[in-house]
Structure formats: C-alpha cells, structure tokens
Design a protein around this motif. Structure first.
Motif, PDB file in Angstrom:
ATOM      1  N   LEU A 292      31.305  75.667  21.828  1.00 39.09           N
ATOM      2  CA  LEU A 292      30.625  76.855  22.311  1.00 39.09           C
ATOM      3  C   LEU A 292      29.385  77.127  21.486  1.00 39.09           C
ATOM      4  CD1 LEU A 292      33.658  79.238  22.956  1.00 39.09           C
ATOM      5  CD2 LEU A 292      32.417  77.858  24.629  1.00 39.09           C
ATOM      6  N   LEU A 293      28.377  77.743  22.100  1.00 44.86           N
ATOM      7  CA  LEU A 293      27.127  78.008  21.395  1.00 44.86           C
ATOM      8  C   LEU A 293      27.339  78.906  20.188  1.00 44.86           C
ATOM      9  CD1 LEU A 293      24.583  78.521  24.320  1.00 44.86           C
ATOM     10  CD2 LEU A 293      24.929  76.504  22.907  1.00 44.86           C
ATOM     11  N   ILE A 294      28.210  79.900  20.333  1.00 44.85           N
ATOM     12  CA  ILE A 294      28.444  80.804  19.220  1.00 44.85           C
ATOM     13  C   ILE A 294      29.146  80.078  18.074  1.00 44.85           C
ATOM     14  CG2 ILE A 294      30.649  81.628  20.142  1.00 44.85           C
ATOM     15  CD1 ILE A 294      29.923  84.375  19.005  1.00 44.85           C
ATOM     16  N   GLN A 295      30.018  79.088  18.395  1.00 47.41           N
ATOM     17  CA  GLN A 295      30.681  78.321  17.349  1.00 47.41           C
ATOM     18  C   GLN A 295      29.697  77.404  16.632  1.00 47.41           C
ATOM     19  OE1 GLN A 295      33.733  76.628  19.921  1.00 47.41           O
ATOM     20  NE2 GLN A 295      35.293  77.913  18.951  1.00 47.41           N
ATOM     21  N   ARG A 296      28.796  76.765  17.394  1.00 47.30           N
ATOM     22  CA  ARG A 296      27.769  75.926  16.768  1.00 47.30           C
ATOM     23  C   ARG A 296      26.841  76.767  15.902  1.00 47.30           C
ATOM     24  NH1 ARG A 296      25.942  72.268  22.014  1.00 47.30           N
ATOM     25  NH2 ARG A 296      27.782  70.915  22.077  1.00 47.30           N
ATOM     26  N   ASN A 297      26.509  77.941  16.404  1.00 48.47           N
ATOM     27  CA  ASN A 297      25.629  78.831  15.645  1.00 48.47           C
ATOM     28  C   ASN A 297      26.268  79.226  14.315  1.00 48.47           C
ATOM     29  OD1 ASN A 297      23.627  80.576  14.908  1.00 48.47           O
ATOM     30  ND2 ASN A 297      24.133  82.150  16.388  1.00 48.47           N
ATOM     31  N   ARG A 298      27.546  79.551  14.332  1.00 47.24           N
ATOM     32  CA  ARG A 298      28.235  79.945  13.109  1.00 47.24           C
ATOM     33  C   ARG A 298      28.341  78.793  12.128  1.00 47.24           C
ATOM     34  NH1 ARG A 298      33.220  83.418  15.841  1.00 47.24           N
ATOM     35  NH2 ARG A 298      31.998  85.289  16.362  1.00 47.24           N
ATOM     36  N   ARG A 299      28.615  77.576  12.618  1.00 42.55           N
ATOM     37  CA  ARG A 299      28.739  76.426  11.721  1.00 42.55           C
ATOM     38  C   ARG A 299      27.400  76.107  11.058  1.00 42.55           C
ATOM     39  NH1 ARG A 299      32.151  74.186  15.774  1.00 42.55           N
ATOM     40  NH2 ARG A 299      30.392  72.994  16.597  1.00 42.55           N
ATOM     41  N   LEU A 300      26.312  76.164  11.834  1.00 43.66           N
ATOM     42  CA  LEU A 300      24.999  75.861  11.276  1.00 43.66           C
ATOM     43  C   LEU A 300      24.600  76.890  10.227  1.00 43.66           C
ATOM     44  CD1 LEU A 300      22.473  74.105  11.322  1.00 43.66           C
ATOM     45  CD2 LEU A 300      21.578  75.548  13.145  1.00 43.66           C
ATOM     46  N   LYS A 301      24.817  78.166  10.522  1.00 41.11           N
ATOM     47  CA  LYS A 301      24.478  79.201   9.549  1.00 41.11           C
ATOM     48  C   LYS A 301      25.360  79.110   8.309  1.00 41.11           C
ATOM     49  CE  LYS A 301      22.358  82.771  12.410  1.00 41.11           C
ATOM     50  NZ  LYS A 301      22.393  84.196  12.840  1.00 41.11           N
ATOM     51  N   LYS A 302      26.641  78.812   8.509  1.00 36.84           N
ATOM     52  CA  LYS A 302      27.531  78.690   7.364  1.00 36.84           C
ATOM     53  C   LYS A 302      27.114  77.539   6.470  1.00 36.84           C
ATOM     54  CE  LYS A 302      32.422  78.128   6.156  1.00 36.84           C
ATOM     55  NZ  LYS A 302      33.807  77.949   6.691  1.00 36.84           N
ATOM     56  N   ASN A 303      26.630  76.442   7.066  1.00 36.62           N
ATOM     57  CA  ASN A 303      26.200  75.293   6.280  1.00 36.62           C
ATOM     58  C   ASN A 303      24.895  75.568   5.548  1.00 36.62           C
ATOM     59  OD1 ASN A 303      26.228  72.381   5.518  1.00 36.62           O
ATOM     60  ND2 ASN A 303      24.428  72.320   6.843  1.00 36.62           N
ATOM     61  N   LEU A 304      23.938  76.193   6.223  1.00 33.28           N
ATOM     62  CA  LEU A 304      22.636  76.430   5.604  1.00 33.28           C
ATOM     63  C   LEU A 304      22.673  77.575   4.597  1.00 33.28           C
ATOM     64  CD1 LEU A 304      20.205  76.011   8.637  1.00 33.28           C
ATOM     65  CD2 LEU A 304      20.693  74.385   6.813  1.00 33.28           C
ATOM     66  N   LEU A 305      23.574  78.517   4.775  1.00 31.72           N
ATOM     67  CA  LEU A 305      23.633  79.669   3.882  1.00 31.72           C
ATOM     68  C   LEU A 305      24.757  79.566   2.860  1.00 31.72           C
ATOM     69  CD1 LEU A 305      22.988  82.547   6.447  1.00 31.72           C
ATOM     70  CD2 LEU A 305      21.337  81.365   4.987  1.00 31.72           C
ATOM     71  N   ARG A 306      25.348  78.389   2.729  1.00 24.77           N
ATOM     72  CA  ARG A 306      26.418  78.226   1.741  1.00 24.77           C
ATOM     73  C   ARG A 306      25.839  78.342   0.331  1.00 24.77           C
ATOM     74  NH1 ARG A 306      24.628  73.242   3.110  1.00 24.77           N
ATOM     75  NH2 ARG A 306      24.516  71.638   1.490  1.00 24.77           N
ATOM     76  N   PRO A 307      26.550  78.965  -0.590  1.00 22.28           N
ATOM     77  CA  PRO A 307      26.035  79.099  -1.962  1.00 22.28           C
ATOM     78  C   PRO A 307      25.980  77.749  -2.654  1.00 22.28           C
ATOM     79  CG  PRO A 307      28.284  79.910  -1.813  1.00 22.28           C
ATOM     80  CD  PRO A 307      27.849  79.631  -0.407  1.00 22.28           C
ATOM     81  N   MET A 308      24.949  77.553  -3.467  1.00 22.54           N
ATOM     82  CA  MET A 308      24.733  76.310  -4.191  1.00 22.54           C
ATOM     83  C   MET A 308      24.578  76.594  -5.677  1.00 22.54           C
ATOM     84  SD  MET A 308      24.669  73.849  -1.868  1.00 22.54           S
ATOM     85  CE  MET A 308      23.776  72.499  -2.630  1.00 22.54           C
ATOM     86  N   GLU A 309      24.852  75.582  -6.488  1.00 26.69           N
ATOM     87  CA  GLU A 309      24.661  75.659  -7.928  1.00 26.69           C
ATOM     88  C   GLU A 309      23.524  74.726  -8.325  1.00 26.69           C
ATOM     89  OE1 GLU A 309      28.142  74.981 -10.178  1.00 26.69           O
ATOM     90  OE2 GLU A 309      29.305  76.614  -9.255  1.00 26.69           O
ATOM     91  N   LEU A 310      22.531  75.268  -8.992  1.00 24.39           N
ATOM     92  CA  LEU A 310      21.400  74.477  -9.435  1.00 24.39           C
ATOM     93  C   LEU A 310      21.742  73.722 -10.711  1.00 24.39           C
ATOM     94  CD1 LEU A 310      18.512  77.054  -8.854  1.00 24.39           C
ATOM     95  CD2 LEU A 310      19.376  75.318  -7.291  1.00 24.39           C
ATOM     96  N   SER A 311      20.984  72.674 -10.974  1.00 26.65           N
ATOM     97  CA  SER A 311      21.168  71.915 -12.207  1.00 26.65           C
ATOM     98  C   SER A 311      20.686  72.740 -13.394  1.00 26.65           C
ATOM     99  CB  SER A 311      20.393  70.590 -12.137  1.00 26.65           C
ATOM    100  OG  SER A 311      20.859  69.801 -11.063  1.00 26.65           O
ATOM    101  N   ILE A 312      21.357  72.579 -14.508  1.00 22.81           N
ATOM    102  CA  ILE A 312      21.001  73.276 -15.735  1.00 22.81           C
ATOM    103  C   ILE A 312      20.284  72.296 -16.650  1.00 22.81           C
ATOM    104  CG2 ILE A 312      21.894  74.494 -17.754  1.00 22.81           C
ATOM    105  CD1 ILE A 312      24.227  75.411 -16.029  1.00 22.81           C
ATOM    106  N   SER A 313      19.071  72.620 -17.021  1.00 20.41           N
ATOM    107  CA  SER A 313      18.271  71.746 -17.881  1.00 20.41           C
ATOM    108  C   SER A 313      18.617  72.007 -19.338  1.00 20.41           C
ATOM    109  CB  SER A 313      16.776  71.986 -17.618  1.00 20.41           C
ATOM    110  OG  SER A 313      15.993  71.162 -18.453  1.00 20.41           O
TER     111      SER A 313
END
Length: 304
Positions: free
Chosen positions: A39-60
């Motif tokens: 469903l379009l709403i399911q695809r929309n949620r998966r894409l947003k969840k993937n792009l807006l997932r929290p990330m950890e940056l490298s520590i120099s």
C-alpha cells in the motif's frame, strides 16, 4: 400528499450483481496488498522510517577526518553577513531530497536523486555521509583525508542499504538546478569520475602551503567538484518544496566576492560525532570562554 421514494440502496436494480463482484474484488485486492506491504501509505512509512532513522557519527580521536568516517556536511550560519536579509538563519545540513511522486511508488530511492539543505544538524539517515576513496581500494579506510585528495561522499539509501554517491556534471539545457539554473548536484548509484570531490583550505593565500595536509574535522573548508572545478554551494535564498517540506537548493557553483574569495555559500564543515553523547555532534559542544584558551590549544596540539 408527499410522494414516497419506493427505491433504496437495497433494491436490486440495474447491474447490481456486477457492482457486488467489483466491490468484493477491490476488497480482496486491498487485503492482498496490505498483507504484502504494497500500500502507498505502507511504502511511505517505510521510506520515511529509513531516511529519518537516527545515526551515530564517527568520533575523531585525533581531530582529523579519515576515510570511512561518517559525517554530516554543514553550511555554517552566516546570517550576520552582508546578505543577512536574504538568507535563512542557522546551520544548514546537506540532505537527501527524493522526488515527491517517485517516493510514493517505490521503497528504494529513484536515481538520480536530488539533494537539498535543511535547517538541522541532527544526524539521521538522510544526511549522514561516508567519506569514501575514489577507487575500490579498501586499504584506504582509516587513513587521514588530505587537502587536494580526491574522495567520494556516499550515503546508504533504501532498505537494501544501496550506496548512492554525491555527483555533479556540467550544466546543459536539459539538466540544471531547479531554481538557479546552475550546475546540478544529485545522488547516483554509478561509480564514476563524476563522483569525485576535493577539500580545499578556506584561506586562498594559504592553500598552496596546506596542500597535502590532513583535513581537520569541524572546521570550515570549500568542497570542489574535481571534474567541473565548481564549488558546492547552499542557496539559502532559493526555497524548494520537497518530500519533507520546505528546504533550500544546493548546487555546484563558485560564488566569489570582490577579492576573488569564496563566499559563505561555499563554506562547509565535515562535522563528526560528540564523544560525550553519540546522538549529537561536535557543534553541540559549548564554546570555551574567550579568556580561556586551554581547550583551543589542546585541540591544536599546543602544550602549555
């Protein structure tokens, strides 16, 4: 005398049997797509969840940028400059900007995919880039990135973690940025020479001296595209309507002032993670007092 309507929804008139079968077919199709997650709403949620997932940056650990580091590209706030009336305030971060229509039809990002600048510095899936070598040499991971070296900026996109590369090419009549009509910057899955960039020292008078020196993290620099020799620029005065809302345009163009120096539009920072809190960046650290220079001297390696 009022005339009563003798016919209602329950009265079988016309092609009632065909309408019943069509309604049952639509319901079966809906349930089948919902079970498969199509469903379009399911695809929309998966894409947003993937792009807006929290990330950890490298520590120099040494204060420099290395191949394989995860960083965000930030255009520092310069609202106090000459063009304060035209620009948005705050630090702007380079982000993935998928097409609104194509994003509804597929779980993966369509290539070429657009980029834009967003008024945030929170590391997420749509703004965390990886410093990659311009070749397939895996031994470069962990080595220090140096001024003048050719490198690529990759980002994981889609549920299959496919890598997209920040790319650009010469402007044509059919291919240019949406608002300024300058050289377009996109994300592509093709590994070619169009994906190569180089870091240039901010002060033009010291660039020859700093050629080959390690690139310091969280400091201003200029990113030039190797093939076209155009600098990456954030156009804060050109808003765009994107899949995630109102953002600003990013293009490849060198904006020079009267002294032949790149304007703040071309200034970027390779921001790393905060060792005290992995969910934040080095920009979130409080600045040391002006009369206390010990933190700055320690960061520069000066013994006191």
């Amino acid at each position: 005398m009022a005339v009563r309507n003798l016919y209602g929804p329950g009265v079988r008139m016309g092609n009632w049997n065909e309408d019943v079968f069509l309604e049952e077919e639509r319901m079966r199709d809906f349930l089948e797509k919902r079970e498969k997650g199509e469903l379009l709403i399911q695809r929309n949620r998966r894409l947003k969840k993937n792009l807006l997932r929290p990330m950890e940056l490298s520590i120099s650990q040494d204060g420099f940028v290395h191949y394989g580091d995860k960083v965000i590209l930030v255009n520092p706030d310069h609202a106090r400059g000459e063009e304060a009336g035209m620009f948005l305030e705050g630090d702007m971060c380079l982000c993935v900007s998928p097409d609104e229509v194509k994003a509804q039809l597929c779980d993966e990002l369509e290539v070429p995919c657009g980029v834009s600048a967003v008024q945030t510095t929170v590391p997420t899936g749509r703004n965390t880039f990886t410093i990659l070598s311009d070749s397939s040499d895996r031994s470069a991971v962990g080595q220090v990135l140096r001024y003048g070296q050719s490198f690529c900026l990759g980002i994981a996109a889609g549920l299959e973690c496919k890598t997209l590369y920040l790319s650009s090419d010469h402007r044509t009549l059919l291919k240019s940025s949406k608002k300024s009509w300058l050289q377009e910057v996109t994300l592509t899955d093709e590994n070619s020479h169009l994906n190569c960039w180089q870091a240039t020292f901010l002060d033009p008078q010291l660039r020859l001296e700093y050629e080959g020196f390690p690139v310091r993290a969280n400091e201003k620099l200029v990113l030039y595209h190797r093939h076209t020799n155009r600098a990456l620029a954030a156009h804060r005065h050109l808003p765009l309507r994107t899949y995630f809302g109102k953002e600003v345009e990013v293009a490849a163009h060198t904006h020079l002032d009267s002294h032949r120096v790149e304007k703040p539009k071309n200034h970027w920072m390779l921001v790393t993670g905060n060792p005290r809190n992995t969910a934040t960046t080095m920009l979130d650290l409080p600045a040391p007092p002006t009369d206390d220079t010990r933190a700055v001297e320690q960061a520069m390696g000066i013994s006191t």
